[in-house]
Design a protein around this motif. Structure first.
Motif: not given
Length: 70
Positions: A12, A14-20, A22-23
């Protein structure tokens, strides 16, 4: 029993990777809360180990194309 574990997350960037990630983890039965620290490459998971295992959490994250080190 309720547990709070910190896992290394590889792949991971990017922030988007981490949010994906997490979700995806938050949607699992037995998970109460998920946090992450990008700079440390760490994901914190508060979960009930009688409902879900570390290996099940890892399998979901790995299926997204990232590597969760348990």
């Amino acid at each position: 029993m309720r547990r709070l574990n910190y896992f290394m997350l590889k792949g991971a960037r990017t922030e988007e990777d981490y949010r994906k990630v997490k979700n995806a983890i938050e949607e699992l039965d037995g998970v109460f809360k998920v946090d992450y620290e990008m700079a440390a490459e760490v994901v914190g998971v508060d979960y009930d180990d009688e409902t879900i295992s570390k290996e099940q959490i890892k399998a979901v994250v790995d299926s997204l194309g990232y590597t969760l080190i348990v």
